[in-house]
Design a protein around this motif. Structure first.
Motif, PDB file in Angstrom:
ATOM      1  N   HIS A 102      44.670  58.427  45.793  1.00  0.00           N
ATOM      2  CA  HIS A 102      43.835  58.527  44.602  1.00  0.00           C
ATOM      3  C   HIS A 102      44.055  57.275  43.765  1.00  0.00           C
ATOM      4  N   LYS A 103      43.009  56.449  43.681  1.00  0.00           N
ATOM      5  CA  LYS A 103      43.175  55.114  43.105  1.00  0.00           C
ATOM      6  C   LYS A 103      43.594  55.149  41.631  1.00  0.00           C
ATOM      7  N   VAL A 104      43.141  56.145  40.896  1.00  0.00           N
ATOM      8  CA  VAL A 104      43.515  56.214  39.478  1.00  0.00           C
ATOM      9  C   VAL A 104      44.981  56.634  39.342  1.00  0.00           C
ATOM     10  N   GLN A 117      48.940  44.260  38.504  1.00  0.00           N
ATOM     11  CA  GLN A 117      47.654  44.747  39.001  1.00  0.00           C
ATOM     12  C   GLN A 117      46.601  44.449  37.940  1.00  0.00           C
ATOM     13  N   PRO A 118      45.306  44.549  38.280  1.00  0.00           N
ATOM     14  CA  PRO A 118      44.270  44.282  37.283  1.00  0.00           C
ATOM     15  C   PRO A 118      44.216  45.386  36.228  1.00  0.00           C
ATOM     16  N   ARG A 119      43.557  45.092  35.097  1.00  0.00           N
ATOM     17  CA  ARG A 119      43.291  46.148  34.114  1.00  0.00           C
ATOM     18  C   ARG A 119      42.398  47.188  34.768  1.00  0.00           C
ATOM     19  N   ASP A 146      38.623  58.212  44.995  1.00  0.00           N
ATOM     20  CA  ASP A 146      39.240  58.677  46.232  1.00  0.00           C
ATOM     21  C   ASP A 146      38.253  58.536  47.386  1.00  0.00           C
ATOM     22  N   SER A 147      38.256  57.366  47.981  1.00  0.00           N
ATOM     23  CA  SER A 147      37.427  57.120  49.157  1.00  0.00           C
ATOM     24  C   SER A 147      38.051  55.944  49.880  1.00  0.00           C
ATOM     25  N   ALA A 148      37.372  55.432  50.890  1.00  0.00           N
ATOM     26  CA  ALA A 148      37.922  54.299  51.645  1.00  0.00           C
ATOM     27  C   ALA A 148      36.804  53.628  52.413  1.00  0.00           C
ATOM     28  N   GLY A 149      37.153  52.574  53.103  1.00  0.00           N
ATOM     29  CA  GLY A 149      36.173  51.885  53.934  1.00  0.00           C
ATOM     30  C   GLY A 149      35.101  51.189  53.122  1.00  0.00           C
ATOM     31  N   GLN A 150      35.438  50.862  51.877  1.00  0.00           N
ATOM     32  CA  GLN A 150      34.526  50.154  50.970  1.00  0.00           C
ATOM     33  C   GLN A 150      33.255  50.943  50.664  1.00  0.00           C
ATOM     34  N   ARG A 151      33.309  52.241  50.832  1.00  0.00           N
ATOM     35  CA  ARG A 151      32.156  53.056  50.440  1.00  0.00           C
ATOM     36  C   ARG A 151      32.079  53.094  48.921  1.00  0.00           C
ATOM     37  N   GLY A 152      30.902  52.883  48.385  1.00  0.00           N
ATOM     38  CA  GLY A 152      30.711  52.976  46.936  1.00  0.00           C
ATOM     39  C   GLY A 152      31.467  51.930  46.148  1.00  0.00           C
ATOM     40  N   LEU A 153      31.734  50.789  46.772  1.00  0.00           N
ATOM     41  CA  LEU A 153      32.482  49.696  46.122  1.00  0.00           C
ATOM     42  C   LEU A 153      31.488  48.631  45.654  1.00  0.00           C
ATOM     43  N   PHE A 154      31.518  48.283  44.364  1.00  0.00           N
ATOM     44  CA  PHE A 154      30.548  47.323  43.828  1.00  0.00           C
ATOM     45  C   PHE A 154      31.225  46.335  42.888  1.00  0.00           C
ATOM     46  N   VAL A 180      37.167  51.738  37.266  1.00  0.00           N
ATOM     47  CA  VAL A 180      36.627  50.410  36.973  1.00  0.00           C
ATOM     48  C   VAL A 180      37.841  49.521  36.780  1.00  0.00           C
ATOM     49  N   GLU A 181      37.871  48.407  37.499  1.00  0.00           N
ATOM     50  CA  GLU A 181      39.043  47.530  37.369  1.00  0.00           C
ATOM     51  C   GLU A 181      38.616  46.076  37.366  1.00  0.00           C
ATOM     52  N   GLY A 182      39.467  45.224  36.859  1.00  0.00           N
ATOM     53  CA  GLY A 182      39.157  43.804  36.787  1.00  0.00           C
ATOM     54  C   GLY A 182      38.960  43.215  38.172  1.00  0.00           C
ATOM     55  N   PHE A 183      37.956  42.337  38.307  1.00  0.00           N
ATOM     56  CA  PHE A 183      37.739  41.651  39.581  1.00  0.00           C
ATOM     57  C   PHE A 183      38.774  40.545  39.704  1.00  0.00           C
ATOM     58  N   LEU A 184      39.491  40.552  40.816  1.00  0.00           N
ATOM     59  CA  LEU A 184      40.540  39.559  41.041  1.00  0.00           C
ATOM     60  C   LEU A 184      40.005  38.437  41.918  1.00  0.00           C
ATOM     61  N   ASP A 185      40.180  37.227  41.451  1.00  0.00           N
ATOM     62  CA  ASP A 185      39.807  36.074  42.264  1.00  0.00           C
ATOM     63  C   ASP A 185      40.992  35.694  43.122  1.00  0.00           C
ATOM     64  N   ASP A 207      46.548  37.252  56.494  1.00  0.00           N
ATOM     65  CA  ASP A 207      45.406  36.945  55.623  1.00  0.00           C
ATOM     66  C   ASP A 207      44.216  37.810  56.016  1.00  0.00           C
ATOM     67  N   ARG A 208      43.495  38.269  55.011  1.00  0.00           N
ATOM     68  CA  ARG A 208      42.246  39.002  55.250  1.00  0.00           C
ATOM     69  C   ARG A 208      41.124  38.115  54.730  1.00  0.00           C
ATOM     70  N   ILE A 209      40.313  37.636  55.640  1.00  0.00           N
ATOM     71  CA  ILE A 209      39.224  36.735  55.245  1.00  0.00           C
ATOM     72  C   ILE A 209      37.967  37.563  55.050  1.00  0.00           C
ATOM     73  N   ARG A 210      37.321  37.351  53.896  1.00  0.00           N
ATOM     74  CA  ARG A 210      36.207  38.213  53.493  1.00  0.00           C
ATOM     75  C   ARG A 210      34.965  37.381  53.216  1.00  0.00           C
ATOM     76  N   PRO A 211      33.794  37.986  53.301  1.00  0.00           N
ATOM     77  CA  PRO A 211      32.565  37.246  52.990  1.00  0.00           C
ATOM     78  C   PRO A 211      32.333  37.191  51.484  1.00  0.00           C
ATOM     79  N   GLY A 215      29.408  42.190  50.453  1.00  0.00           N
ATOM     80  CA  GLY A 215      30.441  42.628  51.399  1.00  0.00           C
ATOM     81  C   GLY A 215      31.825  42.111  51.044  1.00  0.00           C
ATOM     82  N   PHE A 216      32.073  41.792  49.760  1.00  0.00           N
ATOM     83  CA  PHE A 216      33.318  41.105  49.381  1.00  0.00           C
ATOM     84  C   PHE A 216      34.598  41.851  49.758  1.00  0.00           C
ATOM     85  N   GLY A 217      34.482  43.142  50.074  1.00  0.00           N
ATOM     86  CA  GLY A 217      35.697  43.888  50.421  1.00  0.00           C
ATOM     87  C   GLY A 217      35.954  43.985  51.914  1.00  0.00           C
ATOM     88  N   VAL A 218      35.032  43.519  52.718  1.00  0.00           N
ATOM     89  CA  VAL A 218      35.132  43.733  54.168  1.00  0.00           C
ATOM     90  C   VAL A 218      36.008  42.665  54.819  1.00  0.00           C
TER      91      VAL A 218
HETATM   92  N1  LIG Z   1      39.756  44.457  41.841  1.00  0.00           N
HETATM   93  C1  LIG Z   1      39.337  43.779  42.907  1.00  0.00           C
HETATM   94  N2  LIG Z   1      39.129  42.447  42.857  1.00  0.00           N
HETATM   95  C2  LIG Z   1      38.699  41.759  43.934  1.00  0.00           C
HETATM   96  N3  LIG Z   1      38.474  42.317  45.132  1.00  0.00           N
HETATM   97  C3  LIG Z   1      38.669  43.648  45.249  1.00  0.00           C
HETATM   98  C4  LIG Z   1      39.103  44.447  44.152  1.00  0.00           C
HETATM   99  N4  LIG Z   1      39.197  45.716  44.570  1.00  0.00           N
HETATM  100  C5  LIG Z   1      38.832  45.707  45.862  1.00  0.00           C
HETATM  101  N5  LIG Z   1      38.517  44.479  46.288  1.00  0.00           N
HETATM  102  C6  LIG Z   1      38.128  44.093  47.657  1.00  0.00           C
HETATM  103  O1  LIG Z   1      37.608  45.228  48.309  1.00  0.00           O
HETATM  104  C7  LIG Z   1      38.477  45.635  49.372  1.00  0.00           C
HETATM  105  C8  LIG Z   1      38.523  47.145  49.452  1.00  0.00           C
HETATM  106  O2  LIG Z   1      39.052  47.652  48.239  1.00  0.00           O
HETATM  107  P1  LIG Z   1      39.821  49.038  48.199  1.00  0.00           P
HETATM  108  O3  LIG Z   1      40.915  49.015  49.174  1.00  0.00           O
HETATM  109  O4  LIG Z   1      40.173  49.320  46.810  1.00  0.00           O
HETATM  110  O5  LIG Z   1      38.641  50.022  48.655  1.00  0.00           O
HETATM  111  P2  LIG Z   1      38.624  51.068  49.847  1.00  0.00           P
HETATM  112  O6  LIG Z   1      37.265  51.661  49.861  1.00  0.00           O
HETATM  113  O7  LIG Z   1      39.791  51.960  49.712  1.00  0.00           O
HETATM  114  O8  LIG Z   1      38.755  50.134  51.127  1.00  0.00           O
HETATM  115  P3  LIG Z   1      39.849  50.116  52.287  1.00  0.00           P
HETATM  116  O9  LIG Z   1      39.393  51.145  53.269  1.00  0.00           O
HETATM  117  O10 LIG Z   1      39.752  48.707  52.810  1.00  0.00           O
HETATM  118  O11 LIG Z   1      41.174  50.448  51.680  1.00  0.00           O
HETATM  119  C9  LIG Z   1      39.799  44.985  49.067  1.00  0.00           C
HETATM  120  O12 LIG Z   1      40.574  44.794  50.236  1.00  0.00           O
HETATM  121  C10 LIG Z   1      39.353  43.690  48.436  1.00  0.00           C
HETATM  122  O13 LIG Z   1      38.958  42.765  49.425  1.00  0.00           O
END
Ligand SMILES: Nc1ncnc2c1ncn2[C@@H]1O[C@H](COP(=O)(O)OP(=O)(O)OP(=O)(O)O)[C@@H](O)[C@H]1O
Ligand SMILES: [Mg+2]
Length: 402
Positions: A102-104, A117-119, A146-154, A180-185, A207-211, A215-218
């Motif tokens: 549970h992310k919160v 961690q971010p705010r 509470d989810s995973a696989g970048q579902r509902g991530l924006f 809602v959390e700060g975007f980390l560069d 390293d996890r290389i992302r687009p 799709g920034f989380g993939v």
């Molecule tokens: N605050 C953030 N700032 C920048 N990138 C982020 C942030 N949160 C998530 N991401 C990107 O999105 C990816 C997935 O985030 P997160 O793990 O929180 O979601 P998830 O749906 O649980 O995905 P996963 O199944 O990969 O765990 C992170 O690995 C990262 O690349």
């Protein structure tokens, strides 16, 4: 012969069944889908929706299982912990499982422990979400709690984005909550730990290389070892370990994901308490010789896992390159035919590869991990040579779309 209960028996979980059999264990597998491929390979197959905790506990008891495991499935983590608790079997405990999924709850605990961690702020409706964005500022990231696989991530640039995406994020949350959390560069680094008696031992840092873009989380590529060095590397290892200690995981596999900024400042993105999906298990296996599946099975049965099974045995540079649409090599569209896996497998340096393509399915632009349609793992003298080999091999996959 010892029996383990496997919660979830899809394609990716077959590896657990195979390894369990090699170790002389019997597997009782549970999946709600009667066609789940793992069910056919298990010693006992039960078609049950694992969100029905009572049913899983009942069949675990009926079959006399001595351990409960899952592989890669985030949704199964709280179930495994609760079933183990009910049956008096080893596990991380339901309370810890909540913190790990549970992310919160997780961010609150990390905040208490002073882990960087971010705010962040939680929300259940539009009004709260606006307040949350006010607290956090932009750019921000919106996710289901509470989810995973970048579902509902924006990624959120302002109130308009929040208004547009909140519904989709809430819809992915079983508890009807978002964070809602700060975007980390920065550069993302993923770590794998084995935890024994509450003590985390680092297995890999990669390293996890992302687009760029939606799709920034993939993960497009995992690169081992990480290109991080010096102070940044030290900080990443230290922060990852401290996150696991703060969350109090007693036993299991820990997967802290971190972002490393330009000044080597490190922040926790998320910490998972399971073997992650997306071939991360192969980073440990091909990169260091550590078999996280064997460790998981032994820990589930309450065996003490010796250092020999946890300590990296070697350090083999590797790259895991996923097949996706742009920036990857696949076209988008409906799949008419595909081939080339044999050519990929015989390409220099390739040690493992697979295609998850199905005729008639649609390849979409990359937005979440499910948009990856296969992978290539290559080794090399350096991680960059491994990456070049994996990329070269990946281009040998032929996909025709219409
Ligand atoms: N605050 C953030 N700032 C920048 N990138 C982020 C942030 N949160 C998530 N991401 C990107 O999105 C990816 C997935 O985030 P997160 O793990 O929180 O979601 P998830 O749906 O649980 O995905 P996963 O199944 O990969 O765990 C992170 O690995 C990262 O690349
Ligand atoms: Mg996650």
């Amino acid at each position: 012969m010892s029996r383990v209960l496997l919660v979830g028996a899809g394609r990716h979980q077959r590896r657990v069944i195979q390894r369990a059999h090699e170790l002389g264990l019997e597997v009782v597998a549970v999946d709600r889908n009667a066609d789940a491929v793992g069910l056919a390979e298990a010693d006992v197959a039960e078609v049950v929706d694992f969100s029905d905790l009572g049913a899983v506990v009942e069949l675990g008891r009926r079959h006399g299982v001595e351990g409960v495991v899952t592989f890669a499935a985030e949704r199964a983590v709280p179930v495994v912990a609760a079933v183990a608790e009910e049956l008096g079997l080893p596990g991380m405990g339901a309370e810890t499982a909540h913190l790990m999924t549970h992310k919160v709850a997780q961010r609150r605990r990390l905040a208490e422990a002073g882990v960087p961690q971010p705010r962040f702020a939680a929300a259940r409706d539009l009004h709260e979400a606006h307040a949350a964005l006010e607290t956090v500022g932009v750019p921000a990231v919106l996710k289901p709690a509470d989810s995973a696989g970048q579902r509902g991530l924006f990624r959120i640039e302002g109130l308009d984005d929040l208004d547009r995406h909140l519904h989709a994020a809430l819809a992915e949350s079983a508890s009807g909550e978002v964070i809602v959390e700060g975007f980390l560069d920065g550069r993302e680094v993923n770590t794998l730990f084995v935890i024994r008696d509450g003590v985390p031992s680092l297995v890999t840092l990669s390293d996890r290389i992302r687009p760029a873009g939606v799709g920034f989380g993939v993960a497009l590529t995992h690169l081992y070892p990480s290109t991080l060095f010096g102070y940044g590397l030290e900080q990443a290892e230290e922060t990852a370990g401290s996150s696991l200690r703060a969350l109090g995981m007693p036993v299991g596999i820990g997967y802290p994901q971190l972002l490393v900024g330009d000044n080597d400042d490190v922040d926790i993105v998320e910490v998972a308490g399971r073997i992650p999906g997306g071939q991360m298990v192969d980073v440990a296996l091909h990169g260091t010789g550590v078999d996280l599946i064997e460790v998981t099975l032994r820990q589930a049965l309450g065996e003490a896992v010796p250092d020999e099974l946890v300590r990296p045995r070697f350090s083999q540079p590797l790259a895991i390159f996923f097949l996706t649409a742009e920036p990857g090599p696949l076209p988008t569209g409906c799949v008419k035919s595909f081939g080339g896996l044999e050519r990929v497998l015989s390409s220099p340096g390739v040690v493992q590869a697979d295609l998850f393509l199905v005729e008639g399915e649609t390849i979409r632009p990359v937005q979440r991990d499910g948009d990856r349609r296969g992978y290539v793992i290559a080794v090399g003298d350096t991680n960059l040579e491994a990456l070049e080999r994996a990329e070269t091999a990946a281009r040998l996959v032929d996909v025709e779309v219409e």
